[in-house]
Write a protein that holds these residues in place. Structure first.
Motif, PDB file in Angstrom:
ATOM      1  N   LEU A 322       0.827  -1.207   0.000  1.00 18.07           N
ATOM      2  CA  LEU A 322       0.000   0.000   0.000  1.00 18.07           C
ATOM      3  C   LEU A 322       0.863   1.259   0.000  1.00 18.07           C
ATOM      4  O   LEU A 322       0.515   2.268  -0.629  1.00 18.07           O
ATOM      5  CB  LEU A 322      -0.920   0.016   1.224  1.00 18.07           C
ATOM      6  CG  LEU A 322      -2.153  -0.889   1.199  1.00 18.07           C
ATOM      7  CD1 LEU A 322      -2.962  -0.688   2.481  1.00 18.07           C
ATOM      8  CD2 LEU A 322      -3.021  -0.622  -0.019  1.00 18.07           C
ATOM      9  N   TYR A 326       0.449   4.165  -2.534  1.00 21.73           N
ATOM     10  CA  TYR A 326      -0.007   5.466  -2.037  1.00 21.73           C
ATOM     11  C   TYR A 326       1.102   6.124  -1.216  1.00 21.73           C
ATOM     12  O   TYR A 326       0.964   6.316   0.002  1.00 21.73           O
ATOM     13  CB  TYR A 326      -1.263   5.300  -1.172  1.00 21.73           C
ATOM     14  CG  TYR A 326      -2.425   4.647  -1.868  1.00 21.73           C
ATOM     15  CD1 TYR A 326      -3.285   5.371  -2.687  1.00 21.73           C
ATOM     16  CD2 TYR A 326      -2.677   3.275  -1.698  1.00 21.73           C
ATOM     17  CE1 TYR A 326      -4.354   4.778  -3.323  1.00 21.73           C
ATOM     18  CE2 TYR A 326      -3.751   2.665  -2.333  1.00 21.73           C
ATOM     19  CZ  TYR A 326      -4.580   3.407  -3.142  1.00 21.73           C
ATOM     20  OH  TYR A 326      -5.641   2.812  -3.770  1.00 21.73           O
ATOM     21  N   GLN A 329       0.086   9.271   0.888  1.00 22.20           N
ATOM     22  CA  GLN A 329      -0.852   9.071   1.997  1.00 22.20           C
ATOM     23  C   GLN A 329      -0.312   8.111   3.073  1.00 22.20           C
ATOM     24  O   GLN A 329      -0.638   8.248   4.246  1.00 22.20           O
ATOM     25  CB  GLN A 329      -2.183   8.523   1.464  1.00 22.20           C
ATOM     26  CG  GLN A 329      -2.966   9.486   0.611  1.00 22.20           C
ATOM     27  CD  GLN A 329      -2.409   9.626  -0.793  1.00 22.20           C
ATOM     28  OE1 GLN A 329      -1.741   8.721  -1.299  1.00 22.20           O
ATOM     29  NE2 GLN A 329      -2.667  10.759  -1.436  1.00 22.20           N
ATOM     30  N   CYS A 330       0.479   7.117   2.683  1.00 21.57           N
ATOM     31  CA  CYS A 330       1.002   6.103   3.606  1.00 21.57           C
ATOM     32  C   CYS A 330       2.524   6.190   3.612  1.00 21.57           C
ATOM     33  O   CYS A 330       3.155   6.066   2.563  1.00 21.57           O
ATOM     34  CB  CYS A 330       0.579   4.706   3.171  1.00 21.57           C
ATOM     35  SG  CYS A 330      -1.207   4.484   3.014  1.00 21.57           S
ATOM     36  N   LEU A 344       0.136   7.495   8.524  1.00 20.15           N
ATOM     37  CA  LEU A 344      -0.597   8.210   7.484  1.00 20.15           C
ATOM     38  C   LEU A 344      -0.254   9.694   7.472  1.00 20.15           C
ATOM     39  O   LEU A 344       0.108  10.275   8.507  1.00 20.15           O
ATOM     40  CB  LEU A 344      -2.101   8.065   7.710  1.00 20.15           C
ATOM     41  CG  LEU A 344      -2.672   6.652   7.764  1.00 20.15           C
ATOM     42  CD1 LEU A 344      -4.141   6.709   8.169  1.00 20.15           C
ATOM     43  CD2 LEU A 344      -2.512   5.947   6.418  1.00 20.15           C
ATOM     44  N   LEU A 351     -10.030   7.639   7.165  1.00 14.47           N
ATOM     45  CA  LEU A 351      -9.829   6.307   6.597  1.00 14.47           C
ATOM     46  C   LEU A 351     -10.589   5.254   7.387  1.00 14.47           C
ATOM     47  O   LEU A 351     -11.140   4.312   6.814  1.00 14.47           O
ATOM     48  CB  LEU A 351      -8.331   5.982   6.564  1.00 14.47           C
ATOM     49  CG  LEU A 351      -7.914   4.703   5.835  1.00 14.47           C
ATOM     50  CD1 LEU A 351      -8.504   4.641   4.428  1.00 14.47           C
ATOM     51  CD2 LEU A 351      -6.389   4.598   5.779  1.00 14.47           C
ATOM     52  N   CYS A 355     -13.374   2.869   5.631  1.00 11.20           N
ATOM     53  CA  CYS A 355     -13.323   1.402   5.739  1.00 11.20           C
ATOM     54  C   CYS A 355     -14.622   0.863   6.341  1.00 11.20           C
ATOM     55  O   CYS A 355     -15.152  -0.169   5.895  1.00 11.20           O
ATOM     56  CB  CYS A 355     -12.131   0.979   6.586  1.00 11.20           C
ATOM     57  SG  CYS A 355     -10.519   1.195   5.793  1.00 11.20           S
ATOM     58  N   VAL A 390      -9.043  -1.524   2.470  1.00 15.24           N
ATOM     59  CA  VAL A 390      -8.253  -0.339   2.797  1.00 15.24           C
ATOM     60  C   VAL A 390      -7.780   0.341   1.512  1.00 15.24           C
ATOM     61  O   VAL A 390      -7.806   1.577   1.390  1.00 15.24           O
ATOM     62  CB  VAL A 390      -7.046  -0.700   3.685  1.00 15.24           C
ATOM     63  CG1 VAL A 390      -6.161   0.525   3.923  1.00 15.24           C
ATOM     64  CG2 VAL A 390      -7.511  -1.270   5.016  1.00 15.24           C
ATOM     65  N   ASP A 391      -7.353  -0.460   0.559  1.00 22.61           N
ATOM     66  CA  ASP A 391      -6.925   0.053  -0.749  1.00 22.61           C
ATOM     67  C   ASP A 391      -8.058   0.864  -1.393  1.00 22.61           C
ATOM     68  O   ASP A 391      -7.872   2.007  -1.846  1.00 22.61           O
ATOM     69  CB  ASP A 391      -6.523  -1.122  -1.638  1.00 22.61           C
ATOM     70  CG  ASP A 391      -5.899  -0.708  -2.952  1.00 22.61           C
ATOM     71  OD1 ASP A 391      -6.013   0.463  -3.347  1.00 22.61           O
ATOM     72  OD2 ASP A 391      -5.281  -1.575  -3.616  1.00 22.61           O
ATOM     73  N   LEU A 394      -8.685   4.091   0.574  1.00 25.46           N
ATOM     74  CA  LEU A 394      -7.665   5.110   0.288  1.00 25.46           C
ATOM     75  C   LEU A 394      -7.931   5.785  -1.056  1.00 25.46           C
ATOM     76  O   LEU A 394      -7.839   7.020  -1.170  1.00 25.46           O
ATOM     77  CB  LEU A 394      -6.277   4.455   0.284  1.00 25.46           C
ATOM     78  CG  LEU A 394      -5.600   4.253   1.649  1.00 25.46           C
ATOM     79  CD1 LEU A 394      -4.424   3.303   1.512  1.00 25.46           C
ATOM     80  CD2 LEU A 394      -5.145   5.580   2.237  1.00 25.46           C
ATOM     81  N   LEU A 398      -8.676  10.175  -2.288  1.00 22.57           N
ATOM     82  CA  LEU A 398      -7.752  10.970  -3.105  1.00 22.57           C
ATOM     83  C   LEU A 398      -8.450  12.178  -3.726  1.00 22.57           C
ATOM     84  O   LEU A 398      -9.626  12.127  -4.052  1.00 22.57           O
ATOM     85  CB  LEU A 398      -7.158  10.090  -4.205  1.00 22.57           C
ATOM     86  CG  LEU A 398      -6.278   8.935  -3.735  1.00 22.57           C
ATOM     87  CD1 LEU A 398      -5.777   8.138  -4.927  1.00 22.57           C
ATOM     88  CD2 LEU A 398      -5.097   9.456  -2.914  1.00 22.57           C
TER      89      LEU A 398
END
Length: 398
Positions: A322, A326, A329-330, A344, A351, A355, A390-391, A394, A398
């Motif tokens: 991830l 990202y 973000q991560c 994060l 987030l 989720c 989670v993907d 995220l 965006l």
């Protein structure tokens, strides 16, 4: 009542101490919770690292049912009960400690440890009462435990706090050394900081703290309320580091979901308390003790810890992917076993909510970490499903 009506009723009668997510759960199975409207949620919160065996575990259900059928839920610590004796032997053997004091929560376990440290210090001449803890630590919400907690946000509006605590920097041995005086009696540390942001200690740090305790005749206290009971990939995190404490505190998963806490003591600390020094009315009750016996059995007699270690490696590999996808973000992955987090650059709550909308329960830690503490029995395919959610969450932010 429908779910909305139940939530409104809860707001009416429950003291407002939680920012609760608008859902009412009715039952669970394995690692999945179901709300009163029939929607399913994959649980990577686990009651905040409590429900180590998930929901509806047969072994735990059988152990608890046997106590319910016996009718002996509580008989007071003025007397012995058979289940408490079994639990004491099992947890002391598993933790490689000498004796245990049972209570009801992590805060209570830490309060017991703080009192024990102070009594230990009173045996010195002159008396020593100061306790060193770590910045960004978390030890509970009661007055002693919250003061030991090295986070200002938990102290606000609760002055005056108890005296005699000093805060060193985690993983910075020199900062610990600088705080030791002739008034210091103990050092308290989490081998893996949980609420502080899923930050593992380095082995060198714990070794150094242990050496300082030996040199200055201090008690070394480990708070394993969150990272104990198999969460790190070992029965206890100290066994992963091979740096043993004098005092070990436990709770959360200790009884598989039944409220229970414990303070365990080594040879050096086992005779500090005397009758009348400390107590807990419900500590050691037979229902919780049956949970402790079952948890100790699962950790000592099955491959649960090995599986936690392997699944933790897999989870972190997926979280690392991830970061690559990202990178803005991560920014980092931290953790051991099934106690993991992603650092994060966006608000964790956004987030968490995204989720939740997609059927995954996760939570934050510290100020900038998304935390993953699922039941220890989580399956690999469930880990894959969770990271896919989670993907997707995220991407939606965006």
């Amino acid at each position: 009542m429908d779910m909305h009506q139940q939530i409104e009723k809860g707001k009416q009668f429950l003291v407002n101490t939680y920012s609760q997510v608008p859902v009412v759960f009715s039952h669970g199975e394995g690692c999945t919770l179901t709300d009163v409207e029939g929607r399913h949620y994959l649980d990577f919160v686990g009651g905040i690292a409590v429900n180590a065996l998930g929901y509806g575990d047969r072994g735990l259900t059988k152990a608890l049912s046997a106590v319910l059928q016996s009718g002996l839920l509580h008989c007071s610590n003025l007397y012995y009960n058979e289940t408490a004796i079994k639990a004491a032997e099992a947890i002391c053997s598993l933790a490689e400690m000498e004796k245990v004091f049972f209570c009801n929560s992590g805060a209570e376990a830490n309060e017991a440890a703080l009192k024990l440290a102070r009594k230990f210090g009173h045996k010195s001449t002159p008396i020593r009462t100061e306790i060193i803890t770590m910045a960004h630590s978390f030890h509970g919400r009661t007055y002693g435990a919250v003061t030991a907690t090295g986070q200002d946000k938990y102290h606000q509006n609760f002055d005056p706090l108890p005296q005699g605590f000093r805060y060193a920097r985690f993983n910075d041995l020199e900062s610990v050394k600088a705080l030791i005086t002739g008034e210091t009696c103990a050092i308290m540390v989490e081998p893996i900081q949980g609420e502080g942001g899923i930050v593992p200690a380095t082995k060198e740090f714990l070794q150094g703290v242990k050496q300082l305790c030996e040199e200055h005749d201090l008690l070394l206290i480990y708070d394993e309320v969150q990272c104990g009971m198999g969460r790190s990939g070992r029965s206890f995190a100290w066994q992963l580091y091979q740096v043993k404490p004098d005092v070990l505190t436990l709770a959360k998963a200790l009884a598989g979901g039944v409220p229970c806490g414990a303070m365990l003591v080594s040879e050096r600390a086992k005779d500090v308390f005397s009758p009348g020094d400390h107590a807990s009315t419900f500590g050691g009750n037979a229902l919780a003790m049956a949970g402790v016996v079952e948890m100790a059995h699962r950790l000592s007699s099955t491959d649960l810890c090995k599986e936690v270690e392997e699944k933790g490696v897999f989870l972190r590999s997926r979280l690392e992917a991830l970061i690559k996808k990202y990178p803005t973000q991560c920014t980092a992955v931290r953790g051991l076993g099934l106690m993991d987090g992603v650092v994060l650059s966006i608000p964790p709550r956004a987030l968490v909510d995204a989720c939740f909308e997609r059927g995954l329960l996760v939570l934050s830690a510290g100020y900038d970490v998304l935390r993953f503490v699922p039941p220890l029995v989580i399956r690999v395919d469930e880990i894959e499903k969770a990271i896919d959610i989670v993907d997707e969450a995220l991407a939606s932010l965006l």
